[in-house]
Design an enzyme around this catalytic site. Sequence first.
Site, PDB file in Angstrom:
ATOM      1  N   GLY A 108       0.899  -1.422  -0.091  1.00 35.06           N
ATOM      2  CA  GLY A 108       0.112  -0.066   0.075  1.00 35.06           C
ATOM      3  C   GLY A 108       0.876   1.236  -0.175  1.00 35.06           C
ATOM      4  N   ARG A 154      -0.291  -6.843  -4.993  1.00 39.28           N
ATOM      5  CA  ARG A 154      -0.711  -8.319  -5.440  1.00 39.28           C
ATOM      6  C   ARG A 154       0.489  -8.881  -6.160  1.00 39.28           C
ATOM      7  NH1 ARG A 154      -6.704  -9.219  -6.951  1.00 39.28           N
ATOM      8  NH2 ARG A 154      -7.900  -8.052  -5.364  1.00 39.28           N
ATOM      9  N   ASP A 207       6.123  -4.994   5.572  1.00 38.46           N
ATOM     10  CA  ASP A 207       6.675  -6.272   5.953  1.00 38.46           C
ATOM     11  C   ASP A 207       6.357  -7.680   4.933  1.00 38.46           C
ATOM     12  OD1 ASP A 207       3.916  -6.520   6.364  1.00 38.46           O
ATOM     13  OD2 ASP A 207       3.689  -7.284   8.331  1.00 38.46           O
ATOM     14  N   THR A 247       4.936   2.533   6.183  1.00 37.82           N
ATOM     15  CA  THR A 247       3.667   2.115   6.367  1.00 37.82           C
ATOM     16  C   THR A 247       3.025   3.159   7.368  1.00 37.82           C
ATOM     17  OG1 THR A 247       1.878   0.677   7.218  1.00 37.82           O
ATOM     18  CG2 THR A 247       3.948   0.458   8.350  1.00 37.82           C
ATOM     19  N   ASP A 293       0.985   2.575   9.220  1.00 36.19           N
ATOM     20  CA  ASP A 293       0.199   1.823  10.477  1.00 36.19           C
ATOM     21  C   ASP A 293       1.394   1.920  11.510  1.00 36.19           C
ATOM     22  OD1 ASP A 293      -1.767   1.355   8.983  1.00 36.19           O
ATOM     23  OD2 ASP A 293      -1.204  -0.940   8.432  1.00 36.19           O
ATOM     24  N   ASP A 334       3.499  -0.210  12.359  1.00 38.14           N
ATOM     25  CA  ASP A 334       3.335  -1.560  13.213  1.00 38.14           C
ATOM     26  C   ASP A 334       4.684  -2.370  12.691  1.00 38.14           C
ATOM     27  OD1 ASP A 334       2.866  -1.985  10.351  1.00 38.14           O
ATOM     28  OD2 ASP A 334       0.987  -3.257  10.922  1.00 38.14           O
ATOM     29  N   ARG A 394      -4.792  -1.277  10.765  1.00 33.46           N
ATOM     30  CA  ARG A 394      -4.574  -2.930  10.480  1.00 33.46           C
ATOM     31  C   ARG A 394      -4.726  -3.511  12.040  1.00 33.46           C
ATOM     32  NH1 ARG A 394      -2.695  -5.690   5.397  1.00 33.46           N
ATOM     33  NH2 ARG A 394      -1.856  -3.568   4.687  1.00 33.46           N
TER      34      ARG A 394
HETATM   35  O1  F6P Z   1      -1.389  -0.928   5.817  1.00 37.07           O
HETATM   36  C1  F6P Z   1      -1.909   0.248   5.281  1.00 37.07           C
HETATM   37  C2  F6P Z   1      -3.339   0.088   5.190  1.00 37.07           C
HETATM   38  O2  F6P Z   1      -3.679   1.497   4.929  1.00 37.07           O
HETATM   39  C3  F6P Z   1      -3.863  -0.378   6.530  1.00 37.07           C
HETATM   40  O3  F6P Z   1      -4.354   0.558   7.446  1.00 37.07           O
HETATM   41  C4  F6P Z   1      -5.486  -0.728   5.885  1.00 37.07           C
HETATM   42  O4  F6P Z   1      -5.790  -1.793   6.579  1.00 37.07           O
HETATM   43  C5  F6P Z   1      -5.007  -1.239   4.631  1.00 37.07           C
HETATM   44  O5  F6P Z   1      -3.576  -0.625   4.318  1.00 37.07           O
HETATM   45  C6  F6P Z   1      -6.020  -1.020   3.386  1.00 37.07           C
HETATM   46  O6  F6P Z   1      -5.693  -1.650   2.243  1.00 37.07           O
HETATM   47  P1  F6P Z   1      -6.291  -1.434   0.956  1.00 37.07           P
HETATM   48  O7  F6P Z   1      -5.774  -0.012   0.397  1.00 37.07           O
HETATM   49  O8  F6P Z   1      -5.833  -2.597   0.115  1.00 37.07           O
HETATM   50  O9  F6P Z   1      -7.779  -1.170   1.024  1.00 37.07           O
END
Ligand code: F6P
Length: 363
Positions: free
Chosen positions: A14, A78, A119, A141, A143, A145, A187
């Site tokens: 992401g 992906r 990760d 990220t 997050d 995390d 997340r």
């Molecule tokens: O890891 C970053 C994040 O934005 C998370 O906080 C969230 O759960 C996820 O990616 C959302 O992913 P996507 O962009 O695939 O909807």
Amino acid sequence: MKPIRRIGISTGGGDCPGLNAVIRAVVKTAVNTHGWEVVGIFDGFDGLIDTAKSKVLTPLAIRGILPQGGTILGTTNRGNPFKYQAEVRGKVVTRDLSPLVLRNARKLGLDAVVTIGGDGTMGIAYDLHRKGLPMVGVPKTIDNDLASTDITFGFNTAVTTATEALDKLHTTAESHHRVIVLEVMGRYAGWIALESGIAGGADVILIPEIPFDYEAMCEKIMTRRRRGSKFSLIVAAEGAKPRGGSVSLAEKAAGGRAERLGGIGQKVGAEITLRTGIDTRVTVLGHLQRGGSPTPFDRILATRLGVAAVDLVRRRRFGRLVCVRGGEISSASLASAAGKMRGVPPRGELVRVAEALRISFGR
Ligand code: F6P
């Protein structure tokens, strides 16, 4: 030993604010300081599967990207070359395209590849490194995390966005004597909820690391009412879950894609109305947290990490990623970073600070 002449750079997983600042720092340092050439690998590792997707990045090509959100290289979550999914005659087939990635990296003359990702991307980088492609990682990220580093760029921008949202929700919640629930990303970690909740003056913060009790949460709202504060602000991390319950899913895991979290805000809002009768509204902040211009903090952190990544390449310390330890830039092995997360310590200093201010975690 063959000197470094040409390196690749990619962004995976992401996106998050600050990716372009890393790309800029890597290109400027590699080209201007060391005289190397930098090849931009587009859409994660896809640019090493289809080399038509790769192109040389000159300092001119990256001019003006420092304040831009997203990534000029594009990204995907992906694109694992070890489990590459493609449609063949209407059917999805999974193939290991890592030998092709290695061949194409050689064909492009890459002496090393710097990859910026979470990760998952670090795990792929580690596997490619073990197969002979010299890799250096840069963690990212919103997050915050990742176990390999104390802090990730993008997080500060996400917290700023969530705090601004809370500031806006505060005034309307107060005017209407309502409870407003803000669902934020993160997340399985509660960092965004915790920090924006403290910064935005939330009354309740719900995080995955502290499973909550509806009764305790509603008691906090009612106590505030009795004391004259007829409104309350709740920040719920998307991964928060009630005690004995499970996380709320927006989408189950499928086709090599991780499950998507979402929906806890609505559940919490409905339960508050049911239990207290107070008019409640829910806002899901969503991808606003991932977009926009990085804060100065994130620009600086991203720039430091980009410069450090080039330095690791120069010193041929491959199979490592740059990180922050105790405020200093350091490095760790990709193996130690892959797939390991760092949650909020449930009795850590920040949680204690919040509790000292009578912010409830619903426990
Ligand atoms: O890891 C970053 C994040 O934005 C998370 O906080 C969230 O759960 C996820 O990616 C959302 O992913 P996507 O962009 O695939 O909807």
